[in-house]
Design an enzyme around this catalytic site. Structure first.
Site: not given
Length: 637
Positions: A311, A364
């Site tokens: 993330d 990401e």
């Protein structure tokens, strides 16, 4: 009485170097026998503390009872406590350099925790799980290769389906339902929002403190392992969202763990995240890198997780991320790149490739950082895949326009192919796109209900035909009308309505067609695996492209207006019959049923640079897919 050392010399050496890949086997709480007694060995890194003791159910939480001994070689404190039972709660009482007791600290490498809002660590059994997924693990690398079909169902486990009694979903019950659903829908993988232990449920897991512990909200570590094993038995891979970018400031956590900036960077320009009010890891400190790298290995080796989606990579890569001039400090070369974070990410991907073969790591990453999925040895970051955030934003923006205005935004649908082969991409329609007032995917489509359903079906058809692996957040595949609510559940009752059930049926069939046709997945890695046939029909908002791989060929045609097109000419490379293998306007999906009666005969009339052409019926707001009946594309171009 003199202290008898508990940790061995090799452990101390690896800890000091920051290269102890089995960190949770070394630090934390472990049953053992010591000097003829059964008990638990505790060990914790706190190099700047003046004193540390372990407190818990076994000693009345008395800070003066079980005082730990400092191994100065590596800054680790250790002690042995006899007669500690599995399930006992504990924390560390850490005194700073001035002798002041800090808030009691949870164990940074605990494998078990109390269920939030309680915050203690828990002594858990160390018995290994009996895995039954040997065949899956042997085949995992090929199942997750760049040319493999990857269709990912993204889910927040806590709000996928709520038990009728209002309790938290559990791995062994709700987990079994989730597996059946995802397998029936034809996905290849489940991706779970973070299951690492986190104090605040409203963070959805993205502010974790227990990097080695599956959250106790949903069951025990053994039950989580059994869930992964059951996924593999059902032919499903498991991807976990994993957060090495930052951590929350909760007093029981990592913040100023021994009274100093131990895990976080001392300089707030690098150690504090202004967007999330969280702390940023000090990637330049060996022991901190060790904690993060060992956590990644814990999930991929101990729990057989097939992939990690990392993330907020962009926030790690740039020193000026979300900072104004004067709020960040350039690197040693005067640049904005966080060189220590870059080195960490490269180490992460190289280490997992070596220690957890076949596991994939997905970034990401929302910027144009070059080489995110290029190999480390070639100067890249080494990820297997990167979320294509640009494609997501561009296409969602296009689909949000009323069809009468789409001609002015045609490039939003075509621009993704300009860079589609610069990285290995996942096309994500993720949880971030259906929260915070953005509306659901269905709600973002323009028009009345009929047009919204048709738009969404056409969009999914375009997505599944486009190069890139697929990811869809729960609720999207039933055209849920409301935004995602992490305290609620997917609106399963909506499936009683034909329109919602039709979208679900379409997604199921898209997954089937996607897996059956190598052109739609293996062609991702080949620049010749995609070719525009019609990319410039701005007036009609029509897109047509060919997907190819070896002898497999699929023609994808999208009509993004509600106007049916009859006799629409599309050039194709082969003569003969072309079968219509999918039509998003089919009655089975809630459409009008307009189409090509299952097949079209190609004319030997050149068009769009091809020797043959099809005269097609393009249904309103629909995507159709066709493939030559011969199944052979040969060398035709």
């Amino acid at each position: 009485m003199a202290h008898t050392p508990l940790l061995g010399e090799l452990d101390l050496h690896l800890l000091a170097q920051g290269r102890h890949w089995n960190l949770a086997d070394c630090l934390g709480a472990h049953f053992c026998e010591h000097e003829g007694r059964q008990g638990v060995r505790f060990a914790v890194w706190a190099p700047n503390a003046s004193r540390v003791s372990v407190v818990g159910d076994f000693n009345g939480w008395d800070t003066g009872r079980d005082i730990m001994y400092l191994r100065r070689e590596c800054g680790v404190w250790e002690c042995f406590v006899s007669d500690v039972a599995a399930g006992a709660r504990y924390k560390y009482a850490v005194f700073d350099a001035g002798g002041h007791l800090l808030p009691l600290k949870a164990d940074p490498v605990a494998r078990c925790t109390e269920a939030p809002p309680a915050t203690a660590s828990v002594v858990c059994e160390n018995a290994p799980f009996s895995w039954t997924d040997g065949e899956w693990m042997h085949e995992r690398k090929s199942r997750q290769a760049h040319d493999a079909p990857l269709s990912i169902y993204e889910a927040h486990f806590g709000s996928w389906r709520r038990p009728s009694d209002g309790a938290q979903p559990q791995w062994d019950t709700t987990g079994a339902e989730l597996i059946r659903y995802v397998a029936d829908m034809g996905y290849t993988h489940i991706e779970l929002l973070p299951v690492t232990e986190h104090p605040f449920g409203g963070s959805w897991g993205y502010q974790p403190l227990g990097l080695f512990a599956p959250t106790a909200r949903h069951g025990t570590p053994t039950q989580f392992a059994a869930f992964v094993d059951a996924c593999h038995a059902a032919g499903l891979g498991v991807i976990l969202d994993w957060v090495p970018a930052h951590f929350p400031t909760d007093a029981h956590g990592l913040a100023r763990f021994d009274g100093t900036a131990l895990y976080e960077h001392l300089d707030p320009r690098q150690g504090f995240h202004p967007d999330w009010n969280t702390l940023i890891y000090n990637y330049g400190r060996n022991e901190v890198r060790n904690l993060l790298l060992a956590s990644a290995l814990e999930w991929t080796r101990r729990y057989h997780v097939d992939g990690l989606r990392v993330d907020a990579v962009a926030s790690m890569l740039y020193l000026d991320y979300s900072r104004e001039a004067g709020q960040w400090r350039p690197n040693a070369y005067g640049g904005r790149e966080n060189l220590e974070a870059v080195a960490f990410l490269r180490d992460l991907n190289a280490l997992l490739a070596e220690q957890a073969p076949g596991a994939m790591v997905v970034a990401e990453e929302s910027t144009a950082w070059p080489g995110v999925t290029a190999p480390v040895h070639a100067g890249g970051l080494g990820f297997q895949f990167k979320w294509n955030m640009g494609w997501m934003h561009d296409t969602l923006r296009y689909m949000g326009h009323d069809p009468i205005h789409r001609r002015w935004h045609h490039h939003d649908m075509t621009f993704g192919m300009v860079y589609a082969h610069t990285e290995h991409f996942v096309l994500p329609l993720s949880h971030d796109e259906v929260v915070h007032g953005k509306g659901s995917l269905f709600g973002r489509m323009p028009g009345d209900d009929w047009r919204r359903f048709a738009n969404l079906r056409a969009y999914f058809g375009f997505m599944w035909g486009h190069p890139g692996k697929k990811l869809l957040f729960m609720g999207g595949d039933i055209a849920q009308r409301s935004e995602w609510d992490h305290d609620g559940e997917v609106d399963w009752a909506a499936l009683a309505a034909p329109g919602h059930a039709g979208v679900q049926a379409l997604v199921r069939d898209l997954n089937r067609v996607y897996r059956q046709h190598p052109a739609l997945h293996a062609g991702d890695v080949d620049v010749h695996g995609f070719a525009w046939v019609i990319g410039d029909d701005i007036d009609n908002s029509v897109f047509a492209f060919l997907r190819r791989h070896e002898d497999d060929c699929v023609l994808v045609v999208c009509n993004m207006t509600p106007v049916p097109r009859h006799g629409y000419c599309v050039g194709v490379p082969l003569p003969g019959v072309w079968n219509e293998i999918l039509n998003s306007d089919a009655r089975a999906y809630g459409g009008s049923g307009m189409g090509n009666c299952g097949a079209v005969q190609a004319r030997e009339q050149a068009s769009h640079g091809h020797p043959c052409s099809l005269s097609l019926v393009l249904p309103p707001l629909a995507t159709i897919m066709l493939t030559p009946a011969s199944g052979k594309q040969g060398d035709a171009q």
